[in-house]
Design a protein around this motif. Structure first.
Motif, PDB file in Angstrom:
ATOM      1  N   ALA A 588      49.761  43.972  63.073  1.00 13.57           N
ATOM      2  CA  ALA A 588      49.021  44.784  64.043  1.00 13.57           C
ATOM      3  C   ALA A 588      47.988  43.953  64.776  1.00 13.57           C
ATOM      4  O   ALA A 588      47.785  44.096  66.002  1.00 13.57           O
ATOM      5  CB  ALA A 588      48.363  45.959  63.333  1.00 13.57           C
ATOM      6  N   SER A 589      47.328  43.047  64.053  1.00 18.54           N
ATOM      7  CA  SER A 589      46.315  42.201  64.670  1.00 18.54           C
ATOM      8  C   SER A 589      46.935  41.261  65.689  1.00 18.54           C
ATOM      9  O   SER A 589      46.428  41.123  66.822  1.00 18.54           O
ATOM     10  CB  SER A 589      45.590  41.401  63.583  1.00 18.54           C
ATOM     11  OG  SER A 589      44.678  40.474  64.159  1.00 18.54           O
ATOM     12  N   LEU A 590      48.045  40.640  65.309  1.00 20.75           N
ATOM     13  CA  LEU A 590      48.713  39.726  66.244  1.00 20.75           C
ATOM     14  C   LEU A 590      49.314  40.480  67.409  1.00 20.75           C
ATOM     15  O   LEU A 590      49.332  39.975  68.561  1.00 20.75           O
ATOM     16  CB  LEU A 590      49.792  38.935  65.493  1.00 20.75           C
ATOM     17  CG  LEU A 590      49.282  37.996  64.400  1.00 20.75           C
ATOM     18  CD1 LEU A 590      50.451  37.322  63.670  1.00 20.75           C
ATOM     19  CD2 LEU A 590      48.349  36.937  64.989  1.00 20.75           C
ATOM     20  N   LEU A 632      41.584  39.158  66.622  1.00 12.74           N
ATOM     21  CA  LEU A 632      41.712  37.973  65.771  1.00 12.74           C
ATOM     22  C   LEU A 632      40.718  37.965  64.611  1.00 12.74           C
ATOM     23  O   LEU A 632      40.998  37.438  63.529  1.00 12.74           O
ATOM     24  CB  LEU A 632      41.539  36.702  66.618  1.00 12.74           C
ATOM     25  CG  LEU A 632      42.664  36.407  67.617  1.00 12.74           C
ATOM     26  CD1 LEU A 632      42.334  35.176  68.454  1.00 12.74           C
ATOM     27  CD2 LEU A 632      43.986  36.208  66.882  1.00 12.74           C
ATOM     28  N   CYS A 633      39.512  38.546  64.814  1.00 17.42           N
ATOM     29  CA  CYS A 633      38.507  38.521  63.732  1.00 17.42           C
ATOM     30  C   CYS A 633      38.950  39.341  62.531  1.00 17.42           C
ATOM     31  O   CYS A 633      38.471  39.143  61.412  1.00 17.42           O
ATOM     32  CB  CYS A 633      37.157  38.974  64.247  1.00 17.42           C
ATOM     33  SG  CYS A 633      36.960  40.769  64.370  1.00 17.42           S
ATOM     34  N   SER A 634      39.871  40.283  62.742  1.00 19.44           N
ATOM     35  CA  SER A 634      40.372  41.072  61.600  1.00 19.44           C
ATOM     36  C   SER A 634      41.140  40.197  60.615  1.00 19.44           C
ATOM     37  O   SER A 634      41.259  40.531  59.425  1.00 19.44           O
ATOM     38  CB  SER A 634      41.251  42.216  62.105  1.00 19.44           C
ATOM     39  OG  SER A 634      42.411  41.716  62.745  1.00 19.44           O
ATOM     40  N   LEU A 635      41.693  39.063  61.131  1.00 21.88           N
ATOM     41  CA  LEU A 635      42.431  38.170  60.230  1.00 21.88           C
ATOM     42  C   LEU A 635      41.514  37.496  59.215  1.00 21.88           C
ATOM     43  O   LEU A 635      41.965  37.053  58.155  1.00 21.88           O
ATOM     44  CB  LEU A 635      43.181  37.101  61.049  1.00 21.88           C
ATOM     45  CG  LEU A 635      44.251  37.632  62.005  1.00 21.88           C
ATOM     46  CD1 LEU A 635      44.886  36.487  62.787  1.00 21.88           C
ATOM     47  CD2 LEU A 635      45.330  38.388  61.231  1.00 21.88           C
ATOM     48  N   THR A 636      40.229  37.371  59.519  1.00 22.56           N
ATOM     49  CA  THR A 636      39.295  36.747  58.566  1.00 22.56           C
ATOM     50  C   THR A 636      39.069  37.623  57.334  1.00 22.56           C
ATOM     51  O   THR A 636      38.559  37.137  56.324  1.00 22.56           O
ATOM     52  CB  THR A 636      37.943  36.462  59.250  1.00 22.56           C
ATOM     53  OG1 THR A 636      37.366  37.708  59.663  1.00 22.56           O
ATOM     54  CG2 THR A 636      38.133  35.549  60.453  1.00 22.56           C
ATOM     55  N   PHE A 637      39.443  38.898  57.429  1.00 27.07           N
ATOM     56  CA  PHE A 637      39.281  39.800  56.289  1.00 27.07           C
ATOM     57  C   PHE A 637      40.457  39.709  55.312  1.00 27.07           C
ATOM     58  O   PHE A 637      40.396  40.269  54.230  1.00 27.07           O
ATOM     59  CB  PHE A 637      39.144  41.243  56.771  1.00 27.07           C
ATOM     60  CG  PHE A 637      37.840  41.536  57.442  1.00 27.07           C
ATOM     61  CD1 PHE A 637      36.790  42.105  56.749  1.00 27.07           C
ATOM     62  CD2 PHE A 637      37.659  41.229  58.791  1.00 27.07           C
ATOM     63  CE1 PHE A 637      35.585  42.379  57.383  1.00 27.07           C
ATOM     64  CE2 PHE A 637      36.461  41.496  59.421  1.00 27.07           C
ATOM     65  CZ  PHE A 637      35.407  42.064  58.715  1.00 27.07           C
TER      66      PHE A 637
END
Length: 851
Positions: A588-590, A632-637
């Protein structure tokens, strides 16, 4: 009976002060001034065996095991004790004493030129008779002439007494002998109470104390895992004291007694019946029998009538190696019995001893050793070498050896007294010399006494093995040495043991089965400590040994396995890229990132069209850039938290979203300013031009940056192992560090979003064919709804699900902004190009101000 009244004492005209000697003689003799004789009161006690010598030794045995009951009327003088039931075992002990005396008298090294004599009495096991005999040995039976002014006093008749076989008579005799310091050396009295030198100062023995035997029995029972046993004891000092010590040590070792009953050979039939019923109704399969030899013989006879087989017997040295007891066990009650015996020994020159034995047994003993059971007279010429009975049986050789040692200990003490030179203290009594003897017999046995008058405690562990010929072999299967360190005292050869009913399997006698690892013992209410239930350990606890009474709490990072006997490392859980949820969120993030880039490409491709240029295209591109960062910042979680990822995820989220909302807020204000500019005399646009828009976005963003810097400086987020949320797993998560910092970041984003929503709501009805304020209103409505529902969902979600909730909120709000603000424009650009004109963009009463 023996004592004289105080009225008679003045007639003796004793002027000397009372000493032990004078007191002893005054107790036993009456002095008559007329006859000038010291005369013993009562009937004289005559020895059964006697021989004169220069030094006399006394001995007290029980040639009979019982006596006839009599009813004293107190109207006449009591009749003499009538003994019954010949006891050939004590005959053997007496013959051992005579053999030792003969050896010493013939020795040129020990007491040379001095002849030992003896007086041997039969007390039939009677305590009262034992006291009478002890006093007779101390004083003699002769009438002694004396001057009227002289006291009735003279030296003791014997220097040392040997005996008695049982503990209770020995206690009575030692009590009488104590004040006169006449040593009593017992060969078979094992009661631990006799080690008390304050009560029995002149008592010694050549057999270990029951203090050690009881402890050894407890260790032996525990060695085989028997924790639930029954007990039968002789109802005398030997049995009661021995069983008390056994019970005390057994409790320390975790052994429980289901029952403990007293028994004496003269007990009534009803009492014996009750004992058999107790055994039958019991659940324990092991019986500890702390019984004297004669009590055991009677008990076996009674148990045989009830055929109480199948029980594992544990015995003491009193009966465990007695062949007569084994021969009486015709119903195999005691098969496989195990117990403690005196170490095997033999008197030096056993063949000579046997020959001496047979020679000495002649009719001259007939007067002292008779029984109502005697059917024929002996001539003295009988050949006893071919006779097989309890008299000729040599299974009691260890006890015979104890008698042998006692006589030799006496001889060595007398030798030390008589051979003492001028430097010796002549006033030292023979008792003191006896306590100091230390020698070795001809066979190498070391003989000495401890301070308590006991020999060193060593036992053999004996197991009954019955042959096909019905003869019982007493097989040594182990040793017990009390002088060794704890833990090394007991040695047992388990492989060579034969148990009850000829079984090779160790009997099981427990109240409750052993609790396996992973459980703990919980006592059953109202029952002994050996009766318990096995309860599984609670969550988070283990027990890694059998019969554990407690469960141990695992370390916070460990958790019990399924059996709960080992702590294993907890599984570390976090939102990873490998699991389905992580894959979906990453996708979903990508996808959001790709869509944003596509929208940016479309806007860049059609950047000169009215719909793109309308309402500040620069803010649109900046908004698309910030949305890309939001996705993209959601991937840091996702992934295992680290120190840097924890600080990055929240700060990146906070800054990018503020940048995004600031752009939306700028666009919203731009719509309002553009409407205000259409009013007559309005000069608003010059105060909110492109520069002011950029500064507002920069200003709003810098405030969030400042909040994040303060948060990271004061108390930044950090990796944290959450071991409390889930019992069997460790949640790897990012601790907030400062909760104030986190909620300040979230709160600032919410404040800007709420402000943007209000402005967009007010501008929603402005006259414009393509009023962007409506779409901003919808996007902010979605944004606020998502983050309002985020708060309770985030707080209530456990572990990695809280991270998933936060990612979902980021993605949902980002998609809301992307869809509501940009998709309508893309629709017009791509699918309705005819509406992407300046004319169409100018609504009724609205003048478009493009920049």
């Amino acid at each position: 009976m023996l004592l004289m009244s105080q009225q008679v004492l003045p007639s003796c005209r004793v002027n000397a002060p009372y000493t032990f000697e004078t007191l002893r003689n005054h107790l036993l003799f009456s002095c008559t001034a007329k006859q000038l004789l010291c005369k013993r009161r009562g009937e004289p006690e005559m020895p059964q065996l006697a021989k004169d010598g220069e030094i006399m030794l006394g001995a007290i045995f029980s040639f009979h095991s019982s006596w006839k009951d009599r009813q004293d009327s107190f109207m006449r003088k009591p009749q003499p004790l009538e003994c019954t039931s010949l006891n050939f075992r004590d005959f053997q002990f007496a013959q051992a004493m005579l053999f030792a005396i003969e050896e010493i008298n013939n020795s040129t090294d020990l007491l040379p030129g001095i002849t030992l004599g003896y007086k041997i009495y039969d007390i039939c096991g009677s305590i009262a008779r034992g006291v009478r005999v002890a006093l007779a040995l101390a004083n003699g039976n002769e009438n002694i002439s004396t001057l009227s002014e002289a006291p009735c006093s003279r030296p003791g008749q014997v220097q040392v007494m040997i005996g008695e076989t049982s503990s209770t008579p020995s206690m009575a005799i030692a009590t009488v002998n104590g004040p006169f310091h006449i040593p009593l050396i017992s060969h078979f009295a094992t009661c631990a109470c006799l080690s008390d030198k304050t009560k029995y100062p002149s008592f010694l023995r050549t057999i270990p104390s029951d203090h050690y035997q009881s402890r050894a029995l407890a260790q032996l029972v525990r060695h085989f895992g028997w924790t639930w046993v029954g007990a039968i004891r002789s109802n005398n000092d030997y049995g009661n004291n021995g069983m008390a010590t056994f019970t005390e040590n057994a409790q320390q070792l975790g052994i429980c007694l289901e029952y403990s009953v007293p028994f004496f050979r003269t007990d009534s039939a009803d009492k014996i019946q009750r004992i058999t019923q107790i055994i039958k109704s019991s659940t324990s399969k092991v019986i500890v029998a702390f019984l004297s030899l004669m009590d055991m013989d009677v008990l076996i006879h009674e148990l045989s009538r009830h055929k109480l087989t199948g029980y594992q017997w544990v015995g003491t040295e009193a009966w465990i190696f007695d062949s007569q007891t084994a021969s009486m066990d015709t119903h195999h009650i005691l098969d496989g019995a195990i117990g403690l015996s005196i170490p095997k020994a033999h008197v030096s020159g056993t063949d000579i001893f046997t020959e001496f034995w047979e020679t000495m047994f002649s009719c001259r003993f007939k007067s002292g050793i008779t029984s109502a059971d005697t059917q024929r007279e002996c001539t003295g010429q009988e050949d006893l070498s071919k006779v097989q009975n309890s008299f000729t049986d040599m299974s009691l050789m260890p006890i015979i050896n104890n008698v042998y040692k006692a006589v030799y200990a006496t001889a060595y003490a007398l030798h030390n007294v008589l051979m003492c030179d001028k430097t010796c203290n002549k006033k030292v009594q023979i008792l003191q010399h006896l306590k100091k003897v230390h020698f070795k017999t001809k066979d190498g046995d070391e003989v000495y006494f401890t301070e308590e008058g006991d020999p060193p405690a060593k036992y053999e562990i004996v197991n009954w093995k019955r042959r096909k010929t019905d003869i019982v072999d007493f097989v040594t299967v182990g040793l017990y040495d009390a002088s060794l360190p704890v833990g090394q005292q007991l040695i047992v050869q388990n492989d060579s043991l034969l148990w009850a009913q000829n079984s090779h399997q160790v009997p099981v006698s427990v109240c409750s089965e052993r609790c396996p690892p992973g459980t703990r013992k919980v006592l059953q209410k109202g029952k002994p400590v050996c009766c318990y239930d096995c309860v599984p350990c609670a969550d988070g606890k283990i027990s890694n040994k059998t019969d554990s009474i407690t469960c141990v709490l695992c370390h916070s990072e460990f958790w019990p396995n399924k059996r709960r006997d080992t702590c294993v490392k907890k599984e570390a859980v976090f939102l990873s890229y490998e699991e389905i949820m992580g894959v979906l969120l990453t996708t979903a993030s990508l996808l959001g990132t790709c869509l944003t880039i596509i929208v940016a490409f479309i806007f860049f491709r059609y950047r000169n069209t009215p719909i793109v240029r309308a309402n500040n295209s620069e803010l649109s591109f900046l908004l698309l850039f910030s949305l890309t960062l939001c996705f993209l910042c959601s991937l840091t979680f996702i992934g295992q938290p680290s120190e840097w990822s924890c600080m990055l995820r929240h700060t990146a989220f906070g800054i990018t979203f503020v940048l995004c909302i600031s752009c939306v807020l700028g666009k919203t204000m731009m719509v309002l300013m553009a409407f205000r500019a259409t009013l007559p005399g309005s000069n608003v646009m010059k105060w909110f031009g492109p520069v002011q828009q950029r500064l507002s976005v920069l200003g709003f963003t810098l405030i969030q940056v400042l909040i994040c810097i303060l948060w990271l400086t004061i108390s930044p987020p950090f990796p944290f192992k959450n071991v409390k949320e889930l019992k069997d797993k460790i949640i790897l998560e990012c601790a907030l560090g400062s909760a104030v910092g986190f909620w300040a970041v979230i709160g600032y984003v919410g404040l800007l979003a709420f402000l943007c929503f209000l402005l967009a709501f007010f501008a929603r009805n402005l006259p414009d064919n393509f009023n962007e304020a409506k779409f901003i209103t919808f996007s902010m409505l979605i944004f606020c709804a998502v983050w309002i529902t985020f708060i309770p969902a985030y707080v209530s979600s456990p572990g990695k699900f809280s991270v998933a909730v936060e990612i979902f909120a980021i993605l949902a709000s980002s998609f809301g902004l992307l869809f509501c603000i940009f998709f309508p424009k893309c629709y017009v650009i791509l699918l309705k190009p005819d509406k992407n004109t300046k004319k169409n963009m100018i609504g009724r009463g609205y003048r478009n101000n493009t920049i």
